[in-house]
Design a protein around this motif. Structure first.
Motif, PDB file in Angstrom:
ATOM      1  N   HIS A  26       0.841  -1.196   0.000  1.00  0.00           N
ATOM      2  CA  HIS A  26       0.000   0.000   0.000  1.00  0.00           C
ATOM      3  C   HIS A  26       0.877   1.247   0.000  1.00  0.00           C
ATOM      4  O   HIS A  26       0.657   2.195  -0.753  1.00  0.00           O
ATOM      5  CB  HIS A  26      -0.903   0.061   1.242  1.00  0.00           C
ATOM      6  CG  HIS A  26      -1.968  -0.962   1.286  1.00  0.00           C
ATOM      7  ND1 HIS A  26      -2.019  -1.914   2.271  1.00  0.00           N
ATOM      8  CD2 HIS A  26      -3.046  -1.180   0.491  1.00  0.00           C
ATOM      9  CE1 HIS A  26      -3.070  -2.676   2.070  1.00  0.00           C
ATOM     10  NE2 HIS A  26      -3.712  -2.261   0.992  1.00  0.00           N
ATOM     11  N   LEU A  27       1.877   1.248   0.874  1.00  0.00           N
ATOM     12  CA  LEU A  27       2.735   2.421   1.019  1.00  0.00           C
ATOM     13  C   LEU A  27       3.571   2.670  -0.227  1.00  0.00           C
ATOM     14  O   LEU A  27       3.727   3.812  -0.657  1.00  0.00           O
ATOM     15  CB  LEU A  27       3.644   2.264   2.241  1.00  0.00           C
ATOM     16  CG  LEU A  27       2.908   2.248   3.578  1.00  0.00           C
ATOM     17  CD1 LEU A  27       3.883   1.966   4.708  1.00  0.00           C
ATOM     18  CD2 LEU A  27       2.160   3.539   3.811  1.00  0.00           C
ATOM     19  N   ARG A  28       4.091   1.614  -0.828  1.00  0.00           N
ATOM     20  CA  ARG A  28       4.859   1.795  -2.062  1.00  0.00           C
ATOM     21  C   ARG A  28       3.980   2.333  -3.181  1.00  0.00           C
ATOM     22  O   ARG A  28       4.382   3.212  -3.933  1.00  0.00           O
ATOM     23  CB  ARG A  28       5.497   0.482  -2.494  1.00  0.00           C
ATOM     24  CG  ARG A  28       6.805   0.255  -1.785  1.00  0.00           C
ATOM     25  CD  ARG A  28       7.545  -0.872  -2.438  1.00  0.00           C
ATOM     26  NE  ARG A  28       7.648  -1.937  -1.451  1.00  0.00           N
ATOM     27  CZ  ARG A  28       7.905  -3.188  -1.731  1.00  0.00           C
ATOM     28  NH1 ARG A  28       8.077  -3.577  -2.954  1.00  0.00           N
ATOM     29  NH2 ARG A  28       7.991  -4.070  -0.771  1.00  0.00           N
ATOM     30  N   GLY A  29       2.770   1.810  -3.291  1.00  0.00           N
ATOM     31  CA  GLY A  29       1.841   2.301  -4.309  1.00  0.00           C
ATOM     32  C   GLY A  29       1.504   3.762  -4.097  1.00  0.00           C
ATOM     33  O   GLY A  29       1.461   4.551  -5.043  1.00  0.00           O
ATOM     34  N   LEU A  30       1.280   4.140  -2.840  1.00  0.00           N
ATOM     35  CA  LEU A  30       0.976   5.530  -2.519  1.00  0.00           C
ATOM     36  C   LEU A  30       2.162   6.433  -2.853  1.00  0.00           C
ATOM     37  O   LEU A  30       1.984   7.517  -3.427  1.00  0.00           O
ATOM     38  CB  LEU A  30       0.603   5.674  -1.048  1.00  0.00           C
ATOM     39  CG  LEU A  30       0.318   7.085  -0.564  1.00  0.00           C
ATOM     40  CD1 LEU A  30      -0.850   7.703  -1.331  1.00  0.00           C
ATOM     41  CD2 LEU A  30       0.046   7.084   0.924  1.00  0.00           C
ATOM     42  N   ALA A  31       3.375   5.990  -2.543  1.00  0.00           N
ATOM     43  CA  ALA A  31       4.562   6.792  -2.858  1.00  0.00           C
ATOM     44  C   ALA A  31       4.666   7.033  -4.361  1.00  0.00           C
ATOM     45  O   ALA A  31       4.913   8.159  -4.801  1.00  0.00           O
ATOM     46  CB  ALA A  31       5.826   6.094  -2.345  1.00  0.00           C
ATOM     47  N   HIS A  32       4.447   5.998  -5.147  1.00  0.00           N
ATOM     48  CA  HIS A  32       4.529   6.169  -6.604  1.00  0.00           C
ATOM     49  C   HIS A  32       3.389   7.031  -7.133  1.00  0.00           C
ATOM     50  O   HIS A  32       3.587   7.845  -8.039  1.00  0.00           O
ATOM     51  CB  HIS A  32       4.550   4.804  -7.301  1.00  0.00           C
ATOM     52  CG  HIS A  32       5.859   4.111  -7.159  1.00  0.00           C
ATOM     53  ND1 HIS A  32       6.944   4.407  -7.942  1.00  0.00           N
ATOM     54  CD2 HIS A  32       6.273   3.154  -6.283  1.00  0.00           C
ATOM     55  CE1 HIS A  32       7.970   3.656  -7.578  1.00  0.00           C
ATOM     56  NE2 HIS A  32       7.584   2.887  -6.573  1.00  0.00           N
ATOM     57  N   GLN A  33       2.204   6.897  -6.553  1.00  0.00           N
ATOM     58  CA  GLN A  33       1.076   7.732  -6.986  1.00  0.00           C
ATOM     59  C   GLN A  33       1.343   9.199  -6.682  1.00  0.00           C
ATOM     60  O   GLN A  33       1.123  10.077  -7.526  1.00  0.00           O
ATOM     61  CB  GLN A  33      -0.217   7.301  -6.293  1.00  0.00           C
ATOM     62  CG  GLN A  33      -1.404   8.168  -6.671  1.00  0.00           C
ATOM     63  CD  GLN A  33      -2.675   7.754  -5.955  1.00  0.00           C
ATOM     64  OE1 GLN A  33      -2.784   6.662  -5.431  1.00  0.00           O
ATOM     65  NE2 GLN A  33      -3.627   8.658  -5.913  1.00  0.00           N
ATOM     66  N   LEU A  34       1.834   9.498  -5.481  1.00  0.00           N
ATOM     67  CA  LEU A  34       2.130  10.880  -5.120  1.00  0.00           C
ATOM     68  C   LEU A  34       3.228  11.461  -5.997  1.00  0.00           C
ATOM     69  O   LEU A  34       3.203  12.643  -6.341  1.00  0.00           O
ATOM     70  CB  LEU A  34       2.507  10.975  -3.643  1.00  0.00           C
ATOM     71  CG  LEU A  34       1.374  10.689  -2.663  1.00  0.00           C
ATOM     72  CD1 LEU A  34       1.910  10.629  -1.229  1.00  0.00           C
ATOM     73  CD2 LEU A  34       0.263  11.709  -2.786  1.00  0.00           C
ATOM     74  N   CYS A  35       4.195  10.645  -6.375  1.00  0.00           N
ATOM     75  CA  CYS A  35       5.244  11.115  -7.292  1.00  0.00           C
ATOM     76  C   CYS A  35       4.638  11.399  -8.663  1.00  0.00           C
ATOM     77  O   CYS A  35       4.937  12.421  -9.272  1.00  0.00           O
ATOM     78  CB  CYS A  35       6.344  10.072  -7.390  1.00  0.00           C
ATOM     79  SG  CYS A  35       7.725  10.587  -8.413  1.00  0.00           S
ATOM     80  N   ASP A  36       3.766  10.513  -9.138  1.00  0.00           N
ATOM     81  CA  ASP A  36       3.111  10.730 -10.431  1.00  0.00           C
ATOM     82  C   ASP A  36       2.292  12.015 -10.440  1.00  0.00           C
ATOM     83  O   ASP A  36       2.182  12.688 -11.461  1.00  0.00           O
ATOM     84  CB  ASP A  36       2.197   9.557 -10.787  1.00  0.00           C
ATOM     85  CG  ASP A  36       2.953   8.303 -11.164  1.00  0.00           C
ATOM     86  OD1 ASP A  36       4.184   8.395 -11.402  1.00  0.00           O
ATOM     87  OD2 ASP A  36       2.329   7.235 -11.206  1.00  0.00           O
ATOM     88  N   GLU A  37       1.710  12.360  -9.278  1.00  0.00           N
ATOM     89  CA  GLU A  37       0.894  13.572  -9.167  1.00  0.00           C
ATOM     90  C   GLU A  37       1.732  14.802  -8.837  1.00  0.00           C
ATOM     91  O   GLU A  37       1.203  15.869  -8.558  1.00  0.00           O
ATOM     92  CB  GLU A  37      -0.177  13.368  -8.094  1.00  0.00           C
ATOM     93  CG  GLU A  37      -1.196  12.303  -8.464  1.00  0.00           C
ATOM     94  CD  GLU A  37      -2.158  11.987  -7.338  1.00  0.00           C
ATOM     95  OE1 GLU A  37      -2.030  12.553  -6.218  1.00  0.00           O
ATOM     96  OE2 GLU A  37      -3.043  11.149  -7.564  1.00  0.00           O
TER      97      GLU A  37
END
Length: 54
Positions: A26-37
């Motif tokens: 979950h945390l890795r996915g969130l980190a990548h999503q926030l970077c994408d945004e």
């Protein structure tokens, strides 16, 4: 970058109380999503105190 995320971004390091259980994926996915945004970006490690002095 991914190695540091796996090492440092862990559910035990989250200071928020959440209504559901989270895991490292979950945390890795969130980190990548926030970077994408564009909320933050990944860079090579650097000394923040040295950056403030310049």
């Amino acid at each position: 970058m991914n190695q540091l995320i796996r090492q440092r971004l862990t559910p035990g390091g989250v200071d928020a109380s959440l209504p559901f259980k989270i895991n490292k994926l979950h945390l890795r996915g969130l980190a990548h999503q926030l970077c994408d945004e564009c909320h933050f970006y990944f860079s090579a490690p650097f000394d923040a105190s040295a950056e403030e002095a310049s």
